[in-house]
Design a protein around this motif. Structure first.
Motif, PDB file in Angstrom:
ATOM      1  N   LEU A 240       0.510  -1.034  -0.061  1.00 50.26           N
ATOM      2  CA  LEU A 240       0.020   0.158   0.125  1.00 50.26           C
ATOM      3  C   LEU A 240       0.458   1.265   0.060  1.00 50.26           C
ATOM      4  O   LEU A 240       1.068   1.706  -0.948  1.00 50.26           O
ATOM      5  CB  LEU A 240      -0.838   0.108   1.145  1.00 50.26           C
ATOM      6  N   PRO A 241       2.668   1.692   0.927  1.00 49.48           N
ATOM      7  CA  PRO A 241       3.051   2.395   0.558  1.00 49.48           C
ATOM      8  C   PRO A 241       2.995   2.529  -0.802  1.00 49.48           C
ATOM      9  O   PRO A 241       3.395   3.724  -0.924  1.00 49.48           O
ATOM     10  CB  PRO A 241       3.459   2.496   1.645  1.00 49.48           C
ATOM     11  N   GLY A 242       3.815   1.305  -1.096  1.00 48.64           N
ATOM     12  CA  GLY A 242       4.261   1.958  -2.766  1.00 48.64           C
ATOM     13  C   GLY A 242       4.014   2.464  -3.614  1.00 48.64           C
ATOM     14  O   GLY A 242       4.409   2.796  -4.641  1.00 48.64           O
ATOM     15  N   ILE A 243       2.228   1.604  -4.087  1.00 50.43           N
ATOM     16  CA  ILE A 243       1.869   2.297  -4.467  1.00 50.43           C
ATOM     17  C   ILE A 243       1.346   3.903  -4.534  1.00 50.43           C
ATOM     18  O   ILE A 243       1.324   4.474  -5.059  1.00 50.43           O
ATOM     19  CB  ILE A 243      -0.265   1.795  -4.467  1.00 50.43           C
ATOM     20  N   ALA A 244       1.106   4.266  -2.892  1.00 51.35           N
ATOM     21  CA  ALA A 244       1.086   5.934  -2.376  1.00 51.35           C
ATOM     22  C   ALA A 244       1.713   6.662  -3.160  1.00 51.35           C
ATOM     23  O   ALA A 244       2.251   7.380  -3.540  1.00 51.35           O
ATOM     24  CB  ALA A 244       0.655   6.263  -1.497  1.00 51.35           C
ATOM     25  N   PHE A 245       3.667   5.707  -2.880  1.00 51.78           N
ATOM     26  CA  PHE A 245       4.426   6.115  -2.928  1.00 51.78           C
ATOM     27  C   PHE A 245       4.584   6.338  -4.568  1.00 51.78           C
ATOM     28  O   PHE A 245       5.894   7.716  -5.125  1.00 51.78           O
ATOM     29  CB  PHE A 245       6.411   5.865  -2.636  1.00 51.78           C
ATOM     30  N   TYR A 246       4.489   5.491  -5.042  1.00 47.90           N
ATOM     31  CA  TYR A 246       4.773   4.893  -6.994  1.00 47.90           C
ATOM     32  C   TYR A 246       3.573   6.813  -7.529  1.00 47.90           C
ATOM     33  O   TYR A 246       4.182   7.575  -8.714  1.00 47.90           O
ATOM     34  CB  TYR A 246       4.103   4.297  -7.545  1.00 47.90           C
ATOM     35  N   LEU A 247       2.373   6.565  -6.668  1.00 48.60           N
ATOM     36  CA  LEU A 247       1.581   7.709  -7.203  1.00 48.60           C
ATOM     37  C   LEU A 247       2.081   9.323  -6.794  1.00 48.60           C
ATOM     38  O   LEU A 247       1.914   9.950  -7.532  1.00 48.60           O
ATOM     39  CB  LEU A 247       0.212   7.647  -7.091  1.00 48.60           C
TER      40      LEU A 247
END
Length: 286
Positions: free
Chosen positions: A146-153
Motif C-alpha cells: 500500500l505505501p508502495g502504490i502511494a509512493f509511486y503515485l
C-alpha cells in the motif's frame, strides 16, 4: 496432544549459527570474486544497465514524468511463439538462482538440501513452517504494497517517476499464468540473490549486519532506477525492510517469506494491470 513445534523445539526454529568468516587473503579474494561474478550475471548487471538508462532518461529532452517503462512486453505477434519466448525468459532468469545456491553448497560438509535449509528456501513436512512463512509473506506484502502504490503515485505527481506499464502482453489465454510465473521468478531471483546469497557471502567476508543491510538495499534500488528516482528510493526502503527482517529474530534467515511477499506484490501489479480497464488506467495515471 502434540506439542507446538515452535515451543517444543526452540533450536529447530532458531536462525542458523553464523559461518566462520573467511580469514585467509586468498579465500577472501575468491569469495569477493564469486560475489562479483554472480551479481555480474544477474542483478548487478541489471543495476549497471539501469544506471545508464536513468542517465539517458534524465538527459533526454522529454521530462522524466512523460517517459514510459514497459514490463513484460510482448516478444512476438504470434501467440505460441510469444509464449515460448516468455517461458524461456523466465527459465533462464532463474539460472543465477541455481548458480548462487550451487556455490553456497560448495562449503565443506554442505549439501544441496542443507543449503536450502540454511537460507530458508525449504518447506518442512510439518504444517507450521509453511503456514508461518506464508503468514509473514502476506504481512510483509501488506506492509510494503500500500505505501508502495502511494509512493509511486506521489512520484508521478512530483515528476521523478516514469509511467510504468506493468504488462504489455496481448490478450492470450496464457497471459495470467505467465504473469504469475514472472512474478514468482522476480521473487526468487531478487530475494535469493540480493538477500540470502549476499548475506551468506558477506558474512563469510566478516561484514557486519548493518553493512549487509545497506548494500543489499542499495543493490535492490539500483536495478529499479530505469523506472525513475521514485522507484529507486521506494525499493531501497523495501530492501531495508526485507534484509532487516531476514536477519532478525522473526525472519530467522528464512528467505521464503520474502519470496512470498515479493511474488504477491508482483502478481497484484502484473495481473491487476493486465486486467484493469483502459479507462481506469488513464484515470489513475498508470
Amino acid at each position: 496432544m502434540t506439542a507446538d513445534p515452535q515451543t517444543a523445539s526452540p533450536a529447530r526454529w532458531a536462525a542458523p549459527a553464523p559461518a566462520a568468516p573467511t580469514t585467509t587473503p586468498s579465500a577472501r579474494r575468491r569469495t569477493a570474486a564469486e560475489i562479483w561474478i554472480v551479481l555480474g550475471l544477474s542483478l548487478g548487471q541489471s543495476g549497471v544497465y539501469a544506471i545508464v538508462n536513468i542517465l539517458a532518461r534524465l538527459s533526454a529532452e522529454t521530462p522524466l514524468a512523460d517517459q514510459t517503462a514497459t514490463l513484460n512486453a510482448s516478444q512476438s505477434e504470434r501467440s505460441l511463439l510469444d509464449l515460448t519466448y516468455q517461458v524461456l525468459g523466465i527459465f533462464f532468469a532463474l539460472v543465477p538462482v541455481a548458480l548462487a545456491l550451487y556455490l553456497l553448497s560448495g562449503r565443506a560438509s554442505a549439501t544441496w538440501r542443507g543449503t536450502r535449509e540454511r537460507v530458508g528456501l525449504d518447506w518442512g513436512l510439518d504444517g507450521a513452517r509453511p503456514g508461518r512463512d506464508i503468514a509473514w509473506g502476506f504481512g510483509l506484502a501488506a506492509l510494503i504494497g500500500l505505501p508502495g502504490i502511494a509512493f509511486y503515485l506521489l512520484g508521478r505527481v512530483v515528476g521523478i517517476t516514469v509511467q510504468v506499464q506493468a504488462s504489455a502482453l496481448d490478450q492470450h489465454w496464457w497471459v495470467v499464468p505467465v504473469l504469475v510465473l514472472a512474478a514468482l521468478q522476480n521473487g526468487l531471483l531478487e530475494e535469493v540473490v540480493a538477500v540470502a546469497y549476499l548475506h551468506e557471502r558477506t558474512r563469510d567476508l566478516g561484514w557486519s549486519r548493518l553493512w549487509f543491510v545497506v548494500t543489499s538495499s542499495l543493490l535492490r534500488g539500483s536495478y529499479h532506477l530505469y523506472q525513475g528516482i521514485g522507484p529507486f528510493l521506494g525499493n531501497v526502503v523495501m530492501g531495508l525492510v526485507f534484509s532487516w527482517f531476514y536477519t532478525s529474530r522473526w525472519g530467522r534467515n528464512r528467505v521464503l517469506p520474502l519470496v512470498v511477499a515479493h511474488t504477491l506484490l508482483d502478481v497484484v501489479a502484473f495481473v491487476g494491470y493486465a486486467l484493469l480497464p483502459a479507462a481506469w488506467k488513464t484515470t489513475l495515471g498508470l
